[in-house]
Design a protein around this motif. Sequence first.
Motif, short mmCIF file in Angstrom:
data_model
loop_
_atom_site.label_atom_id
_atom_site.label_comp_id
_atom_site.label_asym_id
_atom_site.label_seq_id
_atom_site.Cartn_x
_atom_site.Cartn_y
_atom_site.Cartn_z
N ILE A 281 0.82 -1.35 0.02
CA ILE A 281 -0.03 0.11 -0.02
C ILE A 281 0.74 1.36 0.07
N TYR A 282 1.99 1.21 0.79
CA TYR A 282 2.79 2.51 0.90
C TYR A 282 3.51 2.75 -0.52
N MET A 283 4.05 1.62 -1.01
CA MET A 283 4.76 1.80 -2.31
C MET A 283 3.79 2.10 -3.44
N LEU A 284 2.61 1.68 -3.49
CA LEU A 284 1.82 1.90 -4.72
C LEU A 284 1.17 3.37 -4.38
N THR A 285 1.05 3.61 -3.15
CA THR A 285 0.62 5.29 -3.03
C THR A 285 2.05 6.16 -3.49
N ALA A 286 2.90 6.02 -3.14
CA ALA A 286 4.27 6.70 -3.29
C ALA A 286 4.49 6.87 -4.75
N GLY A 287 4.11 5.55 -5.52
CA GLY A 287 4.59 5.54 -6.99
C GLY A 287 3.46 6.27 -7.58
N VAL A 288 1.99 6.39 -7.36
CA VAL A 288 1.02 6.92 -7.87
C VAL A 288 1.19 8.43 -7.80
N VAL A 289 1.58 8.91 -6.60
CA VAL A 289 1.91 10.27 -6.12
C VAL A 289 3.05 10.61 -7.18
N ALA A 290 4.06 10.12 -7.22
CA ALA A 290 5.30 10.43 -7.72
C ALA A 290 4.99 10.34 -9.29
N SER A 291 4.29 9.55 -9.87
CA SER A 291 3.92 9.67 -11.21
C SER A 291 3.09 10.64 -11.62
N LEU A 292 2.06 10.99 -10.83
CA LEU A 292 1.26 12.26 -11.23
C LEU A 292 2.08 13.51 -11.04
N ALA A 293 2.95 13.45 -9.88
CA ALA A 293 3.84 14.73 -10.00
C ALA A 293 4.78 14.81 -11.23
N LEU A 294 5.48 13.63 -11.78
CA LEU A 294 6.19 13.66 -12.82
C LEU A 294 5.53 14.07 -14.13
N ARG A 295 4.25 13.84 -13.99
CA ARG A 295 3.29 14.47 -15.16
C ARG A 295 3.54 15.90 -15.43
N PHE A 296 3.72 16.59 -14.28
CA PHE A 296 3.74 17.89 -14.67
C PHE A 296 5.13 18.55 -14.79
N ILE A 297 5.98 17.89 -14.60
CA ILE A 297 7.50 17.99 -14.58
C ILE A 297 7.66 18.31 -16.29
N PRO A 298 8.43 19.44 -16.64
CA PRO A 298 8.73 19.35 -17.85
C PRO A 298 9.45 18.22 -18.81
N ILE B 138 11.69 6.48 0.33
CA ILE B 138 10.97 7.31 1.21
C ILE B 138 9.92 6.50 1.78
N SER B 139 9.16 5.95 1.16
CA SER B 139 7.75 5.52 1.58
C SER B 139 8.03 3.97 2.22
N ILE B 140 9.14 3.28 1.80
CA ILE B 140 9.39 2.01 2.49
C ILE B 140 10.37 2.54 3.73
N PHE B 141 10.81 3.69 4.06
CA PHE B 141 11.19 4.09 5.08
C PHE B 141 10.17 4.39 6.19
N LEU B 142 9.20 5.38 5.76
CA LEU B 142 7.99 5.62 6.56
C LEU B 142 7.18 4.16 7.04
N TRP B 143 7.35 3.21 6.13
CA TRP B 143 6.62 1.93 6.49
C TRP B 143 7.35 1.36 7.93
N TRP B 144 8.74 1.45 7.58
CA TRP B 144 9.57 0.92 8.68
C TRP B 144 9.24 1.59 9.98
N GLN B 145 9.10 2.86 9.79
CA GLN B 145 8.98 3.54 10.92
C GLN B 145 7.58 3.58 11.76
N THR B 146 6.65 3.28 10.89
CA THR B 146 5.34 3.23 11.40
C THR B 146 4.89 1.95 11.66
N ILE B 147 5.10 1.09 11.01
CA ILE B 147 4.59 -0.61 11.14
C ILE B 147 5.54 -1.32 11.76
N ILE B 148 6.96 -1.41 11.38
CA ILE B 148 7.92 -2.33 11.90
C ILE B 148 8.52 -1.83 13.16
#
Length: 73
Positions: free
Chosen positions: A24-41, A59-69
């Motif tokens: 879930i963390y990686m998919l969310t991060a990938g979707v957010v990054a992909s949408l953000a990159l759509r607006f980068i020239p 970064i999402s894996i690091f946040l996953w580690w800090q919050t879940i593990i």
Amino acid sequence: MDIIKESMQLPVDNFLGMLIYAVIYMLTAGVVASLALRFIPNKIPYGVKSVIVFLVILISIFLWWQTIIKPTI
């Protein structure tokens, strides 16, 4: 479905719950990054864009580690 609901209750102390949260963390991060990159020239090379997506997923894996593990250790 009950197994998934039980495995996702915090604190997560089983492999299935940790795996589900990681995906879930990686998919969310990938979707957010992909949408953000759509607006980068398009002047930025594809490799640089790929590195940005990679860093966001790390970064999402690091946040996953800090919050879940980390709390269960």
